[in-house]
Design a protein around this motif. Sequence first.
Motif, PDB file in Angstrom:
ATOM      1  N   PRO A  40      30.308  -1.104 -72.524  1.00  0.00           N
ATOM      2  CA  PRO A  40      29.147  -1.255 -71.630  1.00  0.00           C
ATOM      3  C   PRO A  40      28.388  -2.528 -71.955  1.00  0.00           C
ATOM      4  O   PRO A  40      28.178  -2.872 -73.124  1.00  0.00           O
ATOM      5  N   GLY A  41      28.001  -3.230 -70.916  1.00  0.00           N
ATOM      6  CA  GLY A  41      27.335  -4.510 -71.074  1.00  0.00           C
ATOM      7  C   GLY A  41      28.275  -5.692 -71.113  1.00  0.00           C
ATOM      8  O   GLY A  41      27.827  -6.839 -71.061  1.00  0.00           O
ATOM      9  N   ARG A  85      25.230  -8.714 -60.379  1.00  0.00           N
ATOM     10  CA  ARG A  85      26.067  -8.583 -61.578  1.00  0.00           C
ATOM     11  C   ARG A  85      27.479  -9.113 -61.347  1.00  0.00           C
ATOM     12  O   ARG A  85      28.112  -9.620 -62.277  1.00  0.00           O
ATOM     13  N   SER A 128      27.671  -7.397 -67.060  1.00  0.00           N
ATOM     14  CA  SER A 128      26.801  -6.232 -67.302  1.00  0.00           C
ATOM     15  C   SER A 128      27.452  -4.945 -66.818  1.00  0.00           C
ATOM     16  O   SER A 128      26.825  -4.127 -66.139  1.00  0.00           O
ATOM     17  N   ASN A 151      28.879  -1.255 -66.563  1.00  0.00           N
ATOM     18  CA  ASN A 151      28.439   0.049 -67.039  1.00  0.00           C
ATOM     19  C   ASN A 151      29.510   1.079 -66.683  1.00  0.00           C
ATOM     20  O   ASN A 151      30.439   0.789 -65.899  1.00  0.00           O
ATOM     21  N   GLU A 155      29.679   3.422 -64.720  1.00  0.00           N
ATOM     22  CA  GLU A 155      29.824   3.692 -63.286  1.00  0.00           C
ATOM     23  C   GLU A 155      30.714   2.668 -62.585  1.00  0.00           C
ATOM     24  O   GLU A 155      31.141   2.887 -61.446  1.00  0.00           O
ATOM     25  N   ASP A 156      30.980   1.550 -63.246  1.00  0.00           N
ATOM     26  CA  ASP A 156      31.864   0.531 -62.666  1.00  0.00           C
ATOM     27  C   ASP A 156      33.337   0.815 -62.930  1.00  0.00           C
ATOM     28  O   ASP A 156      34.211   0.133 -62.394  1.00  0.00           O
ATOM     29  N   VAL A 158      35.290   1.255 -68.615  1.00  0.00           N
ATOM     30  CA  VAL A 158      34.070   0.848 -69.312  1.00  0.00           C
ATOM     31  C   VAL A 158      33.677   1.989 -70.247  1.00  0.00           C
ATOM     32  O   VAL A 158      33.259   3.054 -69.799  1.00  0.00           O
ATOM     33  N   SER A 169      32.467   2.880 -74.613  1.00  0.00           N
ATOM     34  CA  SER A 169      32.216   2.447 -75.983  1.00  0.00           C
ATOM     35  C   SER A 169      33.151   3.173 -76.952  1.00  0.00           C
ATOM     36  O   SER A 169      33.113   2.923 -78.148  1.00  0.00           O
TER      37      SER A 169
END
Length: 121
Positions: A14-15, A71, A89, A91, A93-94, A119, A121
């Motif tokens: 994420p990010g 984004r 960026s 997240n 949801e992408d 996406v 972690s």
Amino acid sequence: QVQLVESGGGLVQPGGSLRLSCVGSGFSSGFPFALYTMSWYRQAPGKEREVVASIGTASAVTKYSNSVKGRFTISRDNPKNTAYLQMNSLNPEDAAVYYCKAVTSAGAEFWGQGTQVTVSS
């Protein structure tokens, strides 16, 4: 026959950022890549395919869905028969399979096979 091949997907935190590419081939001399409107779509599990971004033939007009505006950036390189989607960026949801689509003014359309974006972690 026009063929589109996406690449650049993968696992990102994420990010993070990814850049997707869509390379086309098989265009006729009468309808080169430059005359196709290019779009990126995505489809997450259990959801309908949705348009993310599109770019006109002269790159003068770009459109984005509200969920990615600010984004993501769509661009194209006509001599390379390639469309890009720069995604920043990111997240969870992408996360989805991302597809590119090429459409002519006459309504002919072609799709790629998709590239997976995860996406997590």
